[in-house]
Every structure is written in C-alpha cells, then in structure tokens.
Design a protein around this motif. Structure first.
Motif, PDB file in Angstrom:
ATOM      1  N   ILE A 247       0.859  -1.184   0.000  1.00  0.00           N
ATOM      2  CA  ILE A 247       0.000   0.000   0.000  1.00  0.00           C
ATOM      3  C   ILE A 247       0.892   1.229   0.000  1.00  0.00           C
ATOM      4  O   ILE A 247       1.869   1.291   0.752  1.00  0.00           O
ATOM      5  CB  ILE A 247      -0.933   0.010   1.228  1.00  0.00           C
ATOM      6  N   LEU A 249       1.178   5.805  -1.026  1.00  0.00           N
ATOM      7  CA  LEU A 249       0.586   7.097  -1.366  1.00  0.00           C
ATOM      8  C   LEU A 249       1.635   7.897  -2.128  1.00  0.00           C
ATOM      9  O   LEU A 249       2.756   8.063  -1.654  1.00  0.00           O
ATOM     10  CB  LEU A 249       0.152   7.855  -0.101  1.00  0.00           C
ATOM     11  N   GLN A 331      -6.725  11.102  -5.117  1.00  0.00           N
ATOM     12  CA  GLN A 331      -7.247  11.664  -3.865  1.00  0.00           C
ATOM     13  C   GLN A 331      -6.794  13.110  -3.759  1.00  0.00           C
ATOM     14  O   GLN A 331      -5.836  13.530  -4.409  1.00  0.00           O
ATOM     15  CB  GLN A 331      -6.735  10.867  -2.649  1.00  0.00           C
ATOM     16  N   CYS A 339      -3.025  13.791  -4.895  1.00  0.00           N
ATOM     17  CA  CYS A 339      -2.127  12.662  -4.682  1.00  0.00           C
ATOM     18  C   CYS A 339      -2.824  11.385  -5.160  1.00  0.00           C
ATOM     19  O   CYS A 339      -3.976  11.419  -5.594  1.00  0.00           O
ATOM     20  CB  CYS A 339      -1.712  12.549  -3.214  1.00  0.00           C
ATOM     21  N   GLU A 341      -3.564   7.229  -4.243  1.00  0.00           N
ATOM     22  CA  GLU A 341      -3.516   6.063  -3.379  1.00  0.00           C
ATOM     23  C   GLU A 341      -3.400   4.824  -4.251  1.00  0.00           C
ATOM     24  O   GLU A 341      -4.064   4.724  -5.289  1.00  0.00           O
ATOM     25  CB  GLU A 341      -4.787   5.957  -2.531  1.00  0.00           C
TER      26      GLU A 341
END
Length: 537
Positions: A247, A249, A331, A339, A341
C-alpha cells in the motif's frame, strides 16, 4: 473574578432612573410653585393696597408727606413688599424700599381718587413685591417635594431589590451554580424551583434539563462512535501493517509519501525499509516500463474511479521478472493537494501460469512448435498488417517423406523422436521472426515474413530439404533418413485470402509428391515449377 449580581444592577438602574425623574419633577415643581407664589403675592399686594388706599388718598389730597411716609412704612413692614412709592398731582413724591438686592419684578400700581369724588384722580400708589420671598417659598416647596420623592425612590429601589433578588436573582443564581457544577457525561440535572415552577424561570429550568438530556444523548452517541472509529482505525492499521499487499501514497510527481511494510517485498526491493522508500520516484525505481505507470497516473487524475493495470517490475540483479497488479485512485487532501492512493500485489505466479496456459494452447505438446490454430491466427494478423506487394510473405506447406515407414518399423517413440529432431532443424533454417508450426502428424507449416522474394523462398526451401535429409540416429544401431515435400505460396497483397494461400501451397506440395517427393514447388507465371533435391544432399 468579582461577581456582579443582577438584582444589584437592576436596583441601581431603578434608583438612578427614579432619581433623574425626581430631579426633573422637582425642577418643574419649583417653576410651578414660583409662578403660584407670584400670583399669590399679587393677590396679597392688592389686598394691602385695598387696606391703605384711603389713607394714601388723604395724604395725596392734602399733600401731607408725614401721612404718606407712615403709609409707606406700614407697607414695608410686610415681608412681601420690597418697595413702595406714593405720588400726587400736587407734587408729592415719596418712596421707601428695603435693603435687599433682588431681580426686578413687576409691581402693582393703584390709582388714587379724591376722597370727595371718584371722578378726580389725585395720585398713585405703587408697590414692588419682594422676589426673595417668592423664591424662598418656591424653594421650600421644591425641597419638600424632593425629599418626598427621594424617600419614595429609596423605598421603591429597596422593594425592587428585594423582589428581584427573591424572585429572580436567587433562583437564577441557584440554576447557574447547579449548571456550573454539572460535568460532561454526568446524569445530574437542575432541580425544580418551588416558587417558580409555572413561570419563565420554571420553563427555563425545564428547557435547560431537556437540553442537557439532548447533549447527554449526543455525547453518549459520539462516545460510542469514537470507540467504533478507534476500533476501525486499529483494524485498518493492523491491515495496513500486516497485509501481504503493498500500500502506498504518491504525490502528483510520483514520489512516495506513505508506504506500508509489505511494499518493499511486493516490489522486489526487500532490502529497502519503509523509511528508505519514502521520497523515492516510484515509477522509475520500481517498474520496467515507468511510462506505463505514469500513463496510469494520468488516467487516474482524470477519473473519480480507480484504474487498474498489470505492470512488470524492474529486474534487480539475479531476480526474476516479477509482475504486480496495480490499483490506483486519485485523492485530494489539504496537506498534499492532488495525490494518488495505490495498492499492488504480486501476480507473478498468475502471469507465469497464464503464460504457460497460453503456451500450451498455442504450441504442439511434442515439438513445442506453434499448433494449427495459433499459426492460422498469426498468419491472419500478419496479412492484416501487410501494406501491399512491397512486403510479401511466403507460406510453406511441408510433408515428411518416408515418415510412415519409420513410425511403423521402429514404433511411435522413434517417430516422436524424429518429429522433435525435424522441428529443431526447421527452426534452425529460418529467422527468429519467422513462424514454424506443426499442423498434425508429419505435416508442418512455415511462414516467412518481412519482405520475402521468390529467390529467397527457393533458397530457404532448399536449405530445409537438405536439413531434413540429414541422418537421424534413433538408437545406437539405427540411423534413418527422411525427405521433405514442400509447397510454396507467396502473398503478393493483403487482398489474398488465407484459404487461397493454403490451397496454392497444398497444390504445389502434392505436385512435388507426384513427381517423386523430396523437393519443393511454387507457382511461377501460372505454372507449378518443381525442384527436386537428392536425399544424399
């Protein structure tokens, strides 16, 4: 901080307002009393004149100053008289006044008539009133009125103070102190006010209690919701830290802002910690084709939905070419602006399995050459991309000579071994970009691409015939030889159908077989031209 009580403020306000009203009333009362005193004085002066009028008339008629002075002295003995004047037509002029300085005030003049006849005027008697007397009278009355008003004002303020303190200030203070002592989350409520249960204060207490009940319900709901959020946050944090998926960002430029511990392992960089990954250019660091990741970011930037794509990782050292499935969404937050995700998880095993399945579906299980469906699909794609006669391709239909005898004599295992060996020899005779396929049994298909001429096709066919005819050792004591019959069809334009190419190549191949096998043939100027190649080379 010093408290300012409501009943004190109200009492002070009532006092000063009443005092102001009393001052205004006293001034008006003083003016009224002064006017009344002036009118009273005029009446009294006229009464005095009525009393001395006869005597003054005799003094004026007889021109006797002694009598006149006695009259004036008698008038001055009254407090309301300031000055008296007596004059006659015969020249008598008398005047007497007190030693007081007062503002000028209009006096009273009485005309004197002859004692022996009213028709004859013999002089006048004038009296000027004592203004100081009137002022004293008016001040005295105003003072009494002011004292009365002050007493009434004091009593009224005191009564208002007591009433307000008892009926309003003390109940409000009790409500305020109780409300101040109640803490958030407590069940305590305001008690009833015995004397104010049915008025505005009683209604205020009920409303405050209802408000406290509502706040308590909201507090309880918020507390429960906060606990649920904390549980969810712990679960999400646990998932973030323990999931096998990576995961991350990214900022708008593709640099890593946040990563979970599994990301380094998923992207085949386990030696980099989460801290070391932060700030890295994600597309350039991770992917074999960074431009594909940037295209995915550009697509996600213009959509509200997530975008997905399979991406190949960059090969580091001796590591294999791993693949990941990437899910990306745009996002926006106050800290980073726009940004992205993303989630990536390893699909290398799936890609390998899919490649294996596709290979098995497209290739012959014995020779590892393309099978018929795959070859026909590739041929259709090649013809579809041809621009015309300047980029022709050639199609070879090949059948092995004497293979049935070898298969029947030495068995299927020997036959399979021969087919595998022939497949390897065919691939060695053509370029890597050309296509070699097994159609079934001992039949093969060869497609030469990228600008094939008739002479080039003849040379490749000759090389194939020679390669196929080379001896094949199927056991330490057994060596066999085969031949090849090849039919050639050259595609001169994209309008030519695949079935037509197959038909032309098949006719040419059977013409070779009809003329004794082991050779190749093609259509030239509408005729099939056959070239035979001896098996011994």
């Amino acid at each position: 901080m010093k408290k300012h009580y409501l009943h004190h403020k109200l009492a002070k306000t009532v006092f000063w307002v009443a005092l102001l009203f009393s001052a205004i009333t006293s001034v008006l009362f003083f003016i009224t009393e002064l006017n009344r005193s002036n009118e009273k004085t005029l009446v009294m002066l006229n009464q005095l004149l009525d009393t001395v009028e006869s005597t003054a008339a005799i003094a004026a008629y007889s021109n006797n100053s002694t009598i006149g002075e006695d009259v004036l002295k008698g008038l001055l003995r009254n407090d309301i008289v300031h000055e008296a004047r007596l004059s006659s037509t015969q020249g008598l002029q008398l005047a007497k006044a007190k030693d007081t300085e007062v503002p000028w005030q209009a006096g009273v003049v009485r005309t004197l008539h002859s004692p022996f006849g009213e028709a004859e005027v013999i002089g006048s008697l004038a009296i000027t009133p004592e203004a100081q007397y009137n002022l004293l009278e008016a001040r005295h009355s105003a003072l009494l009125s002011g004292l009365n008003s002050s007493v009434l004002i004091g009593l009224t303020a005191l009564i208002v103070l007591l009433i307000v303190r008892s009926s309003l200030s003390l109940p409000l203070m009790k409500v305020s102190n109780t409300l101040h002592a109640i803490r958030v989350g407590e069940q305590e409520r305001l008690g009833p006010l015995p004397r104010n249960h049915d008025d505005e204060l009683g209604q205020l207490v009920e409303d405050i209690n209802r408000l406290l009940e509502t706040l308590q319900e909201k507090f309880s709901a918020e507390h429960g919701l906060r606990e649920e959020i904390e549980v969810i946050e712990r679960q999400l944090r646990n998932i973030f830290e323990t999931t096998s998926a990576g995961i991350f960002l990214l900022d708008a430029t593709g640099r890593l802002l946040t990563v979970n511990p599994a990301l380094g392992k998923v992207i085949a960089l386990p030696h980099l910690s989460s801290k070391e990954l932060l700030g890295q250019n994600f597309p350039e660091l991770v992917f074999a084709e960074p431009e594909l990741m940037r295209e995915l970011m550009a697509i996600a930037a213009g959509r509200d939905l997530s975008v997905v794509q399979d991406l190949r990782l960059k090969k580091h050292g001796d590591a294999s070419n791993n693949w990941v499935h990437c899910i990306l969404s745009r996002q926006t937050d106050a800290l980073h602006g726009v940004c992205f995700e993303g989630v990536v998880y390893d699909i290398t095993d799936r890609i390998v399995a899919e490649a294996s399945i596709r290979h098995e579906a497209d290739h012959d299980s014995l020779t590892a050459l393309f099978n018929r469906p795959a070859a026909e699909r590739l041929l259709a794609q090649l013809i579809g991309t041809r621009t015309g006669a300047e980029t022709p391709l050639a199609l070879f239909m090949l059948d092995l000579d004497f293979f049935k005898e070898i298969n029947d004599t030495y068995g299927h295992d020997a036959g399979d071994y021969v087919l595998v060996e022939i497949a390897a020899r065919l691939k060695n005779c053509v370029r890597a970009s050309d296509i070699v396929a097994r159609l079934g049994g001992d039949e093969f298909l060869i497609i030469l691409v990228d600008g094939v001429s008739a002479d080039y096709a003849r040379q490749i066919a000759k090389d194939i015939c020679i390669a196929v005819s080379m001896p094949i050792r199927i056991s330490p004591t057994v060596v066999v030889r085969l031949g090849a019959s090849i039919g050639i069809a050259i595609n001169g334009g994209r309008e030519q159908a695949i079935e037509q190419l197959y038909k032309v190549a098949d006719q040419a191949m059977y013409e070779v077989k009809r003329q004794g096998r082991h050779g190749f043939a093609m259509f030239l100027d509408g005729n099939i031209v056959v070239e035979k190649i001896p098996i011994n080379g």
